[in-house]
Design a protein around this motif. Structure first.
Motif, PDB file in Angstrom:
ATOM      1  N   ASN A  75      -5.529   2.355  -3.017  1.00 39.63           N
ATOM      2  CA  ASN A  75      -5.971   3.761  -3.272  1.00 39.63           C
ATOM      3  C   ASN A  75      -5.110   4.536  -4.234  1.00 39.63           C
ATOM      4  O   ASN A  75      -3.832   4.794  -3.659  1.00 39.63           O
ATOM      5  CB  ASN A  75      -6.127   4.467  -1.673  1.00 39.63           C
ATOM      6  N   VAL A  76      -5.349   4.693  -5.374  1.00 43.11           N
ATOM      7  CA  VAL A  76      -4.126   5.225  -6.380  1.00 43.11           C
ATOM      8  C   VAL A  76      -4.478   6.734  -6.265  1.00 43.11           C
ATOM      9  O   VAL A  76      -5.378   7.327  -6.848  1.00 43.11           O
ATOM     10  CB  VAL A  76      -4.532   4.645  -7.691  1.00 43.11           C
ATOM     11  N   HIS A  77      -3.337   7.363  -5.787  1.00 43.15           N
ATOM     12  CA  HIS A  77      -3.567   8.820  -5.782  1.00 43.15           C
ATOM     13  C   HIS A  77      -2.807   9.198  -7.048  1.00 43.15           C
ATOM     14  O   HIS A  77      -2.019   8.573  -7.719  1.00 43.15           O
ATOM     15  CB  HIS A  77      -2.813   9.256  -4.443  1.00 43.15           C
ATOM     16  N   ALA A  78      -3.061  10.766  -7.193  1.00 47.91           N
ATOM     17  CA  ALA A  78      -2.614  11.120  -8.575  1.00 47.91           C
ATOM     18  C   ALA A  78      -1.123  10.761  -9.079  1.00 47.91           C
ATOM     19  O   ALA A  78      -1.132  10.217 -10.143  1.00 47.91           O
ATOM     20  CB  ALA A  78      -2.761  12.546  -8.676  1.00 47.91           C
ATOM     21  N   PRO A  79       0.078  10.792  -8.512  1.00 49.96           N
ATOM     22  CA  PRO A  79       1.167  10.478  -9.037  1.00 49.96           C
ATOM     23  C   PRO A  79       1.256   8.863  -9.573  1.00 49.96           C
ATOM     24  O   PRO A  79       1.826   8.590 -10.751  1.00 49.96           O
ATOM     25  CB  PRO A  79       2.289  10.792  -8.196  1.00 49.96           C
ATOM     26  N   ALA A  80       0.580   8.114  -8.824  1.00 48.17           N
ATOM     27  CA  ALA A  80       0.650   6.675  -9.029  1.00 48.17           C
ATOM     28  C   ALA A  80      -0.100   6.464 -10.393  1.00 48.17           C
ATOM     29  O   ALA A  80       0.127   5.295 -11.148  1.00 48.17           O
ATOM     30  CB  ALA A  80       0.244   5.913  -8.078  1.00 48.17           C
ATOM     31  N   GLN A  81      -1.002   7.203 -10.908  1.00 52.26           N
ATOM     32  CA  GLN A  81      -1.581   6.685 -12.248  1.00 52.26           C
ATOM     33  C   GLN A  81      -0.471   7.063 -13.370  1.00 52.26           C
ATOM     34  O   GLN A  81      -0.826   6.275 -14.496  1.00 52.26           O
ATOM     35  CB  GLN A  81      -2.747   8.176 -12.466  1.00 52.26           C
ATOM     36  N   ARG A 107       8.428   9.451  -7.416  1.00 50.02           N
ATOM     37  CA  ARG A 107       8.979   8.564  -8.146  1.00 50.02           C
ATOM     38  C   ARG A 107       9.697   7.327  -7.443  1.00 50.02           C
ATOM     39  O   ARG A 107       9.844   6.979  -6.336  1.00 50.02           O
ATOM     40  CB  ARG A 107       9.876   9.655  -8.952  1.00 50.02           C
ATOM     41  N   PHE A 108       9.969   6.512  -8.531  1.00 53.12           N
ATOM     42  CA  PHE A 108      10.647   5.607  -7.993  1.00 53.12           C
ATOM     43  C   PHE A 108      11.989   5.739  -7.283  1.00 53.12           C
ATOM     44  O   PHE A 108      12.768   6.705  -8.086  1.00 53.12           O
ATOM     45  CB  PHE A 108      11.151   4.398  -9.144  1.00 53.12           C
ATOM     46  N   TRP A 119       0.962  -1.220   0.080  1.00 52.55           N
ATOM     47  CA  TRP A 119       0.112  -0.002  -0.002  1.00 52.55           C
ATOM     48  C   TRP A 119       0.702   1.200   0.077  1.00 52.55           C
ATOM     49  O   TRP A 119       0.721   2.275   0.764  1.00 52.55           O
ATOM     50  CB  TRP A 119      -0.995   0.046   1.437  1.00 52.55           C
ATOM     51  N   ASP A 120       1.969   1.058  -0.838  1.00 47.14           N
ATOM     52  CA  ASP A 120       2.782   2.235  -0.941  1.00 47.14           C
ATOM     53  C   ASP A 120       2.249   3.118  -1.801  1.00 47.14           C
ATOM     54  O   ASP A 120       1.924   3.132  -2.911  1.00 47.14           O
ATOM     55  CB  ASP A 120       4.215   1.661  -1.556  1.00 47.14           C
ATOM     56  N   ASN A 121       2.749   4.634  -1.402  1.00 49.06           N
ATOM     57  CA  ASN A 121       2.351   5.705  -2.265  1.00 49.06           C
ATOM     58  C   ASN A 121       3.613   6.333  -2.785  1.00 49.06           C
ATOM     59  O   ASN A 121       4.478   6.057  -2.252  1.00 49.06           O
ATOM     60  CB  ASN A 121       1.706   6.872  -1.472  1.00 49.06           C
TER      61      ASN A 121
END
Ligand code: GCV
Length: 614
Positions: free
Chosen positions: A159-165, A130-131, A108-110
């Motif tokens: 829970n996909v927050h904006a940057p993860a898209q 980022r990575f 569940w890493d953001n």
């Protein structure tokens, strides 16, 4: 300086253990050298046999250990053999193959580096949107997962927050580089995607039946699989806790999931669709809506509607990883749907990697009930983070290790897997090892008794979910009520009540329906009872509530004494002791707050005259 990842159970395993792709000769030589270095003259021969796939066969022939398997089968076989040799078990003649094809760790890493419900530090691979990682650390992670036979890692929060898209758009090259580090360890990556992604990309709808939306997802899948050809699939949390989903367009979950499944099918990808769906805007005055009923009511009528490459991922219980819940009836009823069981290693409601809570005994109960034939995958919410101990409490590593072992072979006894973990992690004298084994195996019972005995749920501090707050969620909108008042406590979930028991197959329905047969540990999950209700052991309900809280707290105090006497190495000893002091504080707080809460309602003193504050 000692590296943060120089620990866990891998410390006694050879660092150069063959990743997939290493030639069998090199791998055999490395293993032989490792054991020669330990003074044990063992010789190894790895023999590729693709027919065995992930499975392996181990034999000892003329003094030489032969490991046969497909690419990851050889890797797993090597780990199995080493672990058997290090833990003093015989491996000659061992054949092994996985019960579940997908053994998935869901992080569940953001991307900002935080971890939702993470109690072990920040993300191991994300930071600053980022990575961001040390490749050596990721390879270590790969070894860790391979040694436990975990073969999929979902890299980002459901829970996909904006940057993860962006993981499936412009960050694909970074995802590919990360996947390449894990590939040699037989670990494939998966990505959580946002159902409304088409909207962020400029489409005016995310309706699953729109041809434009299907085209969008096909193109997305095409780019993703071109970058990461062995991508395992997409994980989706839809129409759940305010996340977007097909319901917004009047479409069913099967329609939503199947559209995505169609987009990824030609790449061999799967859509893991979470079944964690309920009304999170409930009015507490509404006693007809019962959250545990929700998932079954939604999904059962859609059984048979899901495509073959959709996997419906179901949490082990109908609520949300409470200390004790009955097995989710969905897992027992969706006969025409591929299912995944979802467990939570992150100890959100079970001590947050401060309090000791070993999970194998709990999983055993679940695996015993679950029908083996319908479950295709097992997933667990990760408990990993970048803190000095990757799992917060050094003992919480057991849960990650045991998850992998039980996802491979759910018939493995909790005693066995716990003992193996101890032997791999610590070189302890026999009496200490046995004390630690007993302590761990009993830790869930202890935690359950001082926090939430008899199936009581949700008396936790809101949001943080650590520590007691009996009314914290009682007048809230999450459907999380125990309804304690001066007449009694619990919710009637029988046919006369919310009807939840009717979702179970007949044998379980009958067992749970009657308070006389319902297991004590689930009594208040299924029934509303008065405080003077006579339990099967002759005690009243209220006395049992008091007794369990006192006994749980005393057991925690005894655990602290046992822990003190163990010859654990530093820094584990210090870290475990510091957390134990917090656990004792927590246990006393739970005991006193919950006992007082009920005493104030019913006015019945403790039969044994122990202190209950008023
Ligand atoms: C990832 C619970 C947790 C949330 C979590 C959610 C889920 O509600 O508190 O943090 O969100 O479960 O499983 O999706």
């Amino acid at each position: 300086m000692k590296k943060d990842y120089d620990g866990l159970w891998l410390k006694r395993l050879p660092a150069a253990l063959p990743p997939c792709g290493t030639s069998a000769e090199t791998a055999s030589a490395e293993l032989t050298a490792f054991f020669a270095g330990r003074g044990a003259g063992e010789t190894f021969l790895l023999e590729p046999d693709e027919r065995l796939g992930e499975g392996c066969r181990i034999t000892k022939e003329a003094g030489v250990w032969h490991i046969r398997g497909g690419e990851s089968g050889l890797l797993y076989g090597a780990y199995d053999l080493i672990q058997a040799l290090l833990t003093g078990r015989d491996a000659d003649g061992l054949t092994s193959s996985p019960r579940y094809a997908l053994r998935m760790l869901n992080s569940w890493d953001n991307m900002d580096g935080s971890v939702e419900r993470g109690y072990s530090g920040r993300s191991l691979w994300f930071e600053g949107g980022r990575f961001e990682y040390d490749p050596e650390r990721v390879r270590y992670l790969g070894r860790l997962l391979a040694s436990a036979h975990i073969n999929v890692l979902c890299v980002n929060n459901v829970n996909v927050h904006a940057p993860a898209q962006r993981l499936v758009t412009d960050l694909l090259p970074d995802l590919a580089a990360f996947a390449a580090l894990l590939r040699p360890f037989g670990v494939r990556v998966m990505v959580s995607v946002d159902f409304s992604l088409p909207l962020s990309a400029g489409l005016d709808t995310a309706d699953p039946l729109s041809p434009d939306v299907l085209r969008f997802w096909r193109e997305t899948a095409d780019r993703a699989w071109r970058a990461v050809p062995d991508l395992a699939g997409f994980l989706v949390k839809a129409d759940s806790e305010h996340r977007p989903g097909p319901n917004a367009y009047g479409r069913s979950h099967a329609e939503g999931a199947n559209m995505l499944a169609q987009a990824v099918a030609s790449y061999g990808g799967v859509i893991v669709w979470r079944a964690f769906v309920y009304d999170c805007l409930q009015d507490w005055r509404d006693t007809r809506t019962d959250r545990p009923c929700a998932a079954y009511e939604l999904y059962q009528p859609q059984d048979g509607d899901f495509a073959g490459n959709v996997i419906l991922q179901v949490k082990n219980g109908p609520y949300d990883f409470q200390v004790r819940e009955p097995v989710s009836p969905l897992l027992l009823s969706m006969r025409k749907t591929c299912l995944a069981l979802e467990l939570q290693l992150a100890q959100e409601y079970t001590g947050q990697q401060i309090d000791i809570y070993a999970m194998p005994p709990m999983w055993r109960e679940i695996f015993e009930i679950m029908p083996a034939d319908r479950i295709r995958a097992v997933a667990a919410v990760s408990n990993l983070g970048r803190g000095y101990f990757w799992t917060g409490h050094p003992f919480a590593a057991l849960n990650l290790y045991a998850f992998g072992r039980l996802a491979w072979d759910p018939d493995t006894a909790p005693e066995r897997v716990t003992d193996d973990w101890i032997r791999l992690s610590y070189e302890l004298p026999d009496p200490d090892r046995e004390s630690l084994l007993r302590l761990l195996l009993d830790s869930r019972n202890v935690y359950e008794r001082y926090t939430a005995p008899l199936g009581l749920c949700w008396m936790v501090t809101p949001h943080t979910h650590y520590g007691p707050n009996p009314d914290g969620y009682e007048f809230d909108l999450w459907g999380t009520y125990h309804r304690a008042d001066r007449t009694g406590v619990g919710i009637d979930r029988t046919a006369r009540g919310t009807g939840y028991t009717e979702q179970y197959p007949e044998a379980l329905r009958a067992l749970y329906e009657d308070p006389q047969t319902c297991p004590d540990r689930l009594l208040l999950f299924f029934h509303r009872l008065p405080y003077d209700y006579r339990m099967r052991d002759g005690r009243t309900l209220i006395q049992r509530i008091y007794d369990d809280h006192f006994a749980g707290c005393e057991a925690a105090e005894a655990m602290a004494e046992t822990l003190k006497a163990l010859a654990l190495p530093e820094p584990d000893r210090r870290e475990a002791a510091e957390r134990m002091a917090l656990q004792l504080k927590n246990a006393r707080e739970w005991r006193d707050v919950i006992n007082t809460f009920f005493y104030r309602f019913c006015g019945v003193p403790d039969e044994r005259g122990r202190t209950i504050y008023s």
